[in-house]
Design a protein around this motif. Sequence first.
Motif, PDB file in Angstrom:
ATOM      1  N   PHE A 117       0.814  -1.211   0.000  1.00 42.50           N
ATOM      2  CA  PHE A 117       0.000   0.000   0.000  1.00 42.50           C
ATOM      3  C   PHE A 117       0.847   1.259   0.000  1.00 42.50           C
ATOM      4  CE2 PHE A 117      -3.730   2.260   0.105  1.00 42.50           C
ATOM      5  CZ  PHE A 117      -3.998   2.951   1.275  1.00 42.50           C
ATOM      6  N   ASN A 118       2.046   1.200   0.584  1.00 40.31           N
ATOM      7  CA  ASN A 118       2.876   2.405   0.641  1.00 40.31           C
ATOM      8  C   ASN A 118       3.493   2.773  -0.708  1.00 40.31           C
ATOM      9  OD1 ASN A 118       4.941   0.567   0.400  1.00 40.31           O
ATOM     10  ND2 ASN A 118       5.729   0.861   2.462  1.00 40.31           N
ATOM     11  N   ASN A 119       3.182   2.030  -1.744  1.00 43.69           N
ATOM     12  CA  ASN A 119       3.590   2.391  -3.102  1.00 43.69           C
ATOM     13  C   ASN A 119       2.592   3.325  -3.776  1.00 43.69           C
ATOM     14  OD1 ASN A 119       6.105   0.854  -3.893  1.00 43.69           O
ATOM     15  ND2 ASN A 119       4.852  -0.794  -3.063  1.00 43.69           N
ATOM     16  N   TYR A 120       1.509   3.622  -3.089  1.00 46.40           N
ATOM     17  CA  TYR A 120       0.421   4.383  -3.703  1.00 46.40           C
ATOM     18  C   TYR A 120       0.087   5.642  -2.905  1.00 46.40           C
ATOM     19  CZ  TYR A 120      -0.400  -0.027  -6.140  1.00 46.40           C
ATOM     20  OH  TYR A 120      -0.263  -1.156  -6.898  1.00 46.40           O
ATOM     21  N   ALA A 121      -0.055   6.771  -3.612  1.00 47.21           N
ATOM     22  CA  ALA A 121      -0.777   7.886  -3.024  1.00 47.21           C
ATOM     23  C   ALA A 121      -2.249   7.484  -2.955  1.00 47.21           C
ATOM     24  CB  ALA A 121      -0.605   9.134  -3.870  1.00 47.21           C
ATOM     25  N   ALA A 122      -3.000   8.130  -2.077  1.00 47.01           N
ATOM     26  CA  ALA A 122      -4.403   7.739  -1.903  1.00 47.01           C
ATOM     27  C   ALA A 122      -5.273   8.965  -1.679  1.00 47.01           C
ATOM     28  CB  ALA A 122      -4.533   6.769  -0.732  1.00 47.01           C
ATOM     29  N   ALA A 123      -6.558   8.772  -1.855  1.00 49.76           N
ATOM     30  CA  ALA A 123      -7.465   9.909  -1.747  1.00 49.76           C
ATOM     31  C   ALA A 123      -8.881   9.437  -1.450  1.00 49.76           C
ATOM     32  CB  ALA A 123      -7.458  10.714  -3.051  1.00 49.76           C
ATOM     33  N   VAL A 164     -12.043  15.111  -2.248  1.00 48.23           N
ATOM     34  CA  VAL A 164     -12.227  15.593  -0.882  1.00 48.23           C
ATOM     35  C   VAL A 164     -10.865  15.860  -0.252  1.00 48.23           C
ATOM     36  CG1 VAL A 164     -13.086  15.034   1.407  1.00 48.23           C
ATOM     37  CG2 VAL A 164     -14.392  14.344  -0.621  1.00 48.23           C
ATOM     38  N   ALA A 165      -9.996  14.846  -0.284  1.00 51.11           N
ATOM     39  CA  ALA A 165      -8.677  14.960   0.327  1.00 51.11           C
ATOM     40  C   ALA A 165      -7.769  13.903  -0.268  1.00 51.11           C
ATOM     41  CB  ALA A 165      -8.755  14.796   1.845  1.00 51.11           C
ATOM     42  N   SER A 166      -6.471  14.187  -0.297  1.00 47.32           N
ATOM     43  CA  SER A 166      -5.503  13.209  -0.769  1.00 47.32           C
ATOM     44  C   SER A 166      -4.300  13.195   0.166  1.00 47.32           C
ATOM     45  CB  SER A 166      -5.080  13.496  -2.210  1.00 47.32           C
ATOM     46  OG  SER A 166      -4.576  14.806  -2.336  1.00 47.32           O
ATOM     47  N   ILE A 167      -3.561  12.076   0.138  1.00 45.55           N
ATOM     48  CA  ILE A 167      -2.432  11.887   1.036  1.00 45.55           C
ATOM     49  C   ILE A 167      -1.324  11.186   0.279  1.00 45.55           C
ATOM     50  CG2 ILE A 167      -3.361   9.695   1.914  1.00 45.55           C
ATOM     51  CD1 ILE A 167      -2.244  10.519   4.687  1.00 45.55           C
ATOM     52  N   SER A 168      -0.089  11.593   0.517  1.00 46.71           N
ATOM     53  CA  SER A 168       1.040  10.999  -0.187  1.00 46.71           C
ATOM     54  C   SER A 168       1.333   9.596   0.349  1.00 46.71           C
ATOM     55  CB  SER A 168       2.267  11.895  -0.068  1.00 46.71           C
ATOM     56  OG  SER A 168       2.638  12.054   1.284  1.00 46.71           O
ATOM     57  N   ARG A 169       2.232   8.920  -0.324  1.00 44.15           N
ATOM     58  CA  ARG A 169       2.502   7.508  -0.042  1.00 44.15           C
ATOM     59  C   ARG A 169       2.812   7.221   1.410  1.00 44.15           C
ATOM     60  NH1 ARG A 169       7.150   6.038  -4.125  1.00 44.15           N
ATOM     61  NH2 ARG A 169       7.319   4.317  -2.628  1.00 44.15           N
ATOM     62  N   THR A 170       3.643   8.067   2.015  1.00 43.91           N
ATOM     63  CA  THR A 170       4.065   7.837   3.406  1.00 43.91           C
ATOM     64  C   THR A 170       3.609   8.965   4.320  1.00 43.91           C
ATOM     65  OG1 THR A 170       6.202   8.801   2.856  1.00 43.91           O
ATOM     66  CG2 THR A 170       6.028   6.405   2.748  1.00 43.91           C
ATOM     67  N   SER A 171       2.500   9.594   3.963  1.00 47.10           N
ATOM     68  CA  SER A 171       1.862  10.650   4.774  1.00 47.10           C
ATOM     69  C   SER A 171       2.720  11.901   4.910  1.00 47.10           C
ATOM     70  CB  SER A 171       1.517  10.122   6.179  1.00 47.10           C
ATOM     71  OG  SER A 171       0.723   8.962   6.103  1.00 47.10           O
ATOM     72  N   MET A 172       3.672  12.095   4.008  1.00 45.24           N
ATOM     73  CA  MET A 172       4.499  13.294   4.076  1.00 45.24           C
ATOM     74  C   MET A 172       3.677  14.554   3.836  1.00 45.24           C
ATOM     75  SD  MET A 172       7.721  12.376   4.638  1.00 45.24           S
ATOM     76  CE  MET A 172       8.798  13.593   3.918  1.00 45.24           C
ATOM     77  N   ARG A 173       2.678  14.428   2.957  1.00 47.86           N
ATOM     78  CA  ARG A 173       1.836  15.582   2.645  1.00 47.86           C
ATOM     79  C   ARG A 173       0.385  15.157   2.527  1.00 47.86           C
ATOM     80  NH1 ARG A 173       5.266  18.882  -1.958  1.00 47.86           N
ATOM     81  NH2 ARG A 173       6.874  19.686  -0.559  1.00 47.86           N
ATOM     82  N   THR A 174      -0.485  16.130   2.812  1.00 45.92           N
ATOM     83  CA  THR A 174      -1.921  15.956   2.600  1.00 45.92           C
ATOM     84  C   THR A 174      -2.471  17.171   1.881  1.00 45.92           C
ATOM     85  OG1 THR A 174      -2.420  16.905   4.768  1.00 45.92           O
ATOM     86  CG2 THR A 174      -2.240  14.500   4.635  1.00 45.92           C
ATOM     87  N   GLY A 198       2.919   4.985  -8.875  1.00 46.64           N
ATOM     88  CA  GLY A 198       3.964   5.706  -9.592  1.00 46.64           C
ATOM     89  C   GLY A 198       4.206   7.113  -9.105  1.00 46.64           C
ATOM     90  N   ARG A 199       3.905   7.397  -7.856  1.00 44.94           N
ATOM     91  CA  ARG A 199       4.065   8.749  -7.297  1.00 44.94           C
ATOM     92  C   ARG A 199       5.252   8.800  -6.360  1.00 44.94           C
ATOM     93  NH1 ARG A 199       1.549  10.857 -11.180  1.00 44.94           N
ATOM     94  NH2 ARG A 199      -0.254   9.566 -11.668  1.00 44.94           N
ATOM     95  N   ASN A 200       5.822   9.991  -6.194  1.00 45.08           N
ATOM     96  CA  ASN A 200       6.907  10.137  -5.231  1.00 45.08           C
ATOM     97  C   ASN A 200       6.334  10.309  -3.829  1.00 45.08           C
ATOM     98  OD1 ASN A 200       6.299  12.911  -4.712  1.00 45.08           O
ATOM     99  ND2 ASN A 200       7.442  13.497  -6.547  1.00 45.08           N
ATOM    100  N   HIS A 201       7.233  10.468  -2.855  1.00 46.77           N
ATOM    101  CA  HIS A 201       6.794  10.481  -1.460  1.00 46.77           C
ATOM    102  C   HIS A 201       6.040  11.752  -1.062  1.00 46.77           C
ATOM    103  CE1 HIS A 201       8.688   6.781   0.006  1.00 46.77           C
ATOM    104  NE2 HIS A 201       9.615   7.019  -0.894  1.00 46.77           N
ATOM    105  N   TYR A 202       6.020  12.752  -1.943  1.00 46.20           N
ATOM    106  CA  TYR A 202       5.368  14.019  -1.611  1.00 46.20           C
ATOM    107  C   TYR A 202       4.110  14.284  -2.441  1.00 46.20           C
ATOM    108  CZ  TYR A 202       9.875  14.835   0.551  1.00 46.20           C
ATOM    109  OH  TYR A 202      11.001  14.716   1.314  1.00 46.20           O
ATOM    110  N   SER A 203       3.815  13.416  -3.374  1.00 40.98           N
ATOM    111  CA  SER A 203       2.742  13.663  -4.325  1.00 40.98           C
ATOM    112  C   SER A 203       1.362  13.403  -3.725  1.00 40.98           C
ATOM    113  CB  SER A 203       2.945  12.773  -5.552  1.00 40.98           C
ATOM    114  OG  SER A 203       1.914  12.975  -6.488  1.00 40.98           O
TER     115      SER A 203
END
Length: 126
Positions: free
Chosen positions: A28-34, A47-57, A100-105
């Motif tokens: 799961f940590n390979n994916y950004a989610a929303a 509504v909201a999105s979160i990066s792969r390792t919660s670095m950004r929302t 396919g997203r980086n840790h901040y996307s």
Amino acid sequence: QLQASGGGLVQAGGSLTLSCAASGGRAFNNYAAAWFRQGPGKERELVASISRTSMRTYYEDSVQDRFTISRNNVENILYLRMNNLKPEDTAVYYCAASGGRNHYSTPRSQNLYDYWGQGTLVTVSS
């Protein structure tokens, strides 16, 4: 595969927490989610999105300071805590994952999401 749950009927001002369990495929940590939502007669919106390792929302203005998106990459679960709910929050809520997203996307476009849950209905009464 994504499985959303936690929707229901709540009075205005109340709270709900939605969950989305991820299974199969890559970790799961390979994916950004929303979380997206689609209200009656409306188009689906972020509504909201979160990066792969919660670095950004990221939050849409209408839910800022009321909703909180979070994730647990050990248990492969995405959450949406919703406080101070309003009738205009009534919608079917969908979880989604973007690879396919980086840790901040924190992708905002629906077209960037590869996997979708089945939706869970949230109804807020006035």
